[in-house]
Design a protein around this motif. Structure first.
Motif, mmCIF file in Angstrom:
data_model
loop_
_atom_site.group_PDB
_atom_site.id
_atom_site.type_symbol
_atom_site.label_atom_id
_atom_site.label_comp_id
_atom_site.label_asym_id
_atom_site.label_seq_id
_atom_site.Cartn_x
_atom_site.Cartn_y
_atom_site.Cartn_z
ATOM 1 N N ASN A 320 46.733 52.793 44.914
ATOM 2 C CA ASN A 320 47.537 51.508 44.615
ATOM 3 C C ASN A 320 46.892 50.254 44.338
ATOM 4 O O ASN A 320 47.200 49.229 43.690
ATOM 5 N N GLY A 321 45.728 50.049 45.063
ATOM 6 C CA GLY A 321 44.999 49.052 44.991
ATOM 7 C C GLY A 321 43.830 49.208 44.145
ATOM 8 O O GLY A 321 43.620 48.459 42.999
ATOM 9 N N ARG A 325 45.984 48.769 40.770
ATOM 10 C CA ARG A 325 46.028 47.571 40.311
ATOM 11 C C ARG A 325 45.613 47.103 39.155
ATOM 12 O O ARG A 325 46.171 46.301 38.325
ATOM 13 N N GLN A 329 47.698 45.898 35.895
ATOM 14 C CA GLN A 329 47.325 44.115 35.446
ATOM 15 C C GLN A 329 46.720 44.035 34.271
ATOM 16 O O GLN A 329 46.359 42.977 33.716
#
Length: 439
Positions: A320-321, A325, A329
């Motif tokens: 998730n990071g 991300r 993004q």
């Protein structure tokens, strides 16, 4: 006319020799081996500028050749080998400019499949000693090598020495990224995690320090905010913002900053080893004596849960990071290790660190792990966890380099890696974590 030809020839020769000086055979890879009965897994980190890898094996008994295997550009190999057999195994990297040396030979003895489960105490103690202490010891050693390479770069500012320092940085990343599967204890309470590895960093702030008259000694840099020291400040100064820094671009202030930051990094890494060392801080005893007098871990279940929380935490961070991300993004500023284009290697080593926790192994140091406890009560789950770890690493490796471009141009491959690591996360939370009180 002759007076003009001579400088021209000198200029041509200089450019030829300058180009030749950049032609470097790759460094020798670092080989890792793990076993699951007769199933043996070999893996190695990608070596900068390597196009191909060769594995060589000889018989352990007499050193006679067993075989040499061309592995292409891959970074892992799984193979069933005869139980009880033994080998010396090494690997080398190749490119158009030549071959690296073979890595230091590792002795491999293929174990037999054991049906006897270890005790929980044995698993906990092996995890603390064999996985955590060995990983931190390797980190401390690699950061010392990084510091020495940067000092050599200061004495002789050549592209060859810059390349050596960059590779030393990559080598130091490996044990650190694997250690992110257990960010508890002194690395947390002594605030060594942010000091070593804060991300993101602010390049403008770093440049402001370089341009100022701020002292750049080890003592001064040790007091800096975490975002102004550690791995990624060194990365930015060594590689540049676009991964293309030349040695000639390094200023005296940047070199001073690099040496001080590398010294602080090495000191912090050594502090981690000291904190776990039985002859020093001895946090190893705090964890190993879970359920037998440890105030931090009043039960063995508490220690097992700490191990699983570490595995779950890094799987969540990668999915998730670190992967998710930047993809959602569409922003390269969220990509860890983007200056060095080492992101994909970082992510794979995060999952390999999770594997180390599960198996109780680090490099060639083996011992009883969680896998043996799981296998004793649910063999199918053990197989599913191992399979999903392999799928996660393979999916990350399948993302084209550099990762910063793939979040735009290869979104499907990045999403596939996210999905595989999320599947691993689900197994750990839904299937493995509830099993803890039963093992």
């Amino acid at each position: 006319m002759k007076k003009r030809i001579k400088p021209m020839l000198i200029g041509v020769a200089t450019s030829i020799f300058a180009a030749a000086s950049h032609a470097e055979p790759p460094e020798a890879p670092k080989l890792y081996i793990s076993t699951n009965g007769p199933q043996v897994s070999f893996y190695w980190d990608e070596v900068s500028k390597a196009d191909n890898y060769i594995l060589i094996a000889s018989n352990l008994d007499d050193g006679s050749p067993f075989g040499q295997f061309d592995l292409g550009a891959g970074t892992r190999l799984n193979a069933p080998l005869p139980e009880g057999s033994g080998f010396f195994v090494s690997i080398r990297a190749e490119n158009a400019d030549g071959n690296s040396n073979f890595s230091i030979p590792h002795s491999l003895v293929v174990p037999s499949i054991s049906t006897a489960a270890p005790s929980i105490e044995q698993v906990i103690q092996n995890y603390a000693r064999n996985v955590i202490l060995n990983t931190y010891s390797d980190l401390a050693e690699q950061t010392k090598i990084l510091r020495a390479a940067i000092i050599e770069l200061q004495f002789e500012k050549t592209d060859k020495n810059l390349y050596k320092a960059q590779n030393a940085w990559r080598n130091a990343r490996l044990p650190w990224e694997q250690s992110e599967a257990f960010v508890f204890g002194p690395v947390d309470t002594n605030e060594l995690d942010p000091a070593l590895d804060s991300w993101p960093i602010n390049a403008t702030d770093i440049q402001n320090i370089v341009k100022s008259d701020t002292p750049l000694t080890t003592k001064a840099v040790s007091t800096f905010d975490p975002t102004l020291k550690g791995f990624h400040v060194i990365e930015y100064l060594l590689f540049g913002s676009n991964s293309n820094k030349a040695a000639s671009e390094l200023t005296d202030r940047e070199l001073a900053y690099l040496i001080a930051a590398a010294s602080v990094l090495s000191n912090d890494a050594q502090a981690l080893v000291d904190a776990w060392n039985p002859n020093d801080g001895n946090y190893l005893s705090v964890f190993s004596q879970a359920g037998a007098g440890s105030t931090a871990y009043p039960s063995q279940t508490a220690a097992l849960q700490e191990m699983l929380i570490g595995m779950i935490g890094i799987a969540d961070e990668v999915a998730n990071g670190k992967l998710g991300r930047p993809l959602t993004q569409q922003d390269a500023n969220f990509i860890e290790s983007r200056f060095s284009a080492n992101s994909r290697s970082d992510f794979m080593n995060n999952i390999r660190g999770l594997l180390n926790v599960y198996t109780g192994n680090y490099m060639l140091s083996e011992g009883p792990g969680l896998d043996a406890l799981v296998k004793s009560v649910n063999p199918a789950l053990d197989e599913a966890i191992r399979d999903q770890i392999e799928k996660s690493i393979a999916a990350i490796y399948a993302i084209p380099q550099p990762f910063s471009e793939s979040i735009i141009n290869n979104r499907a491959q990045v999403q596939a890696a996210v999905d595989e690591v999320k599947a691993l996360l689900s197994i750990l939370i839904d299937k493995l974590l509830p099993l803890v009180p039963a093992v």
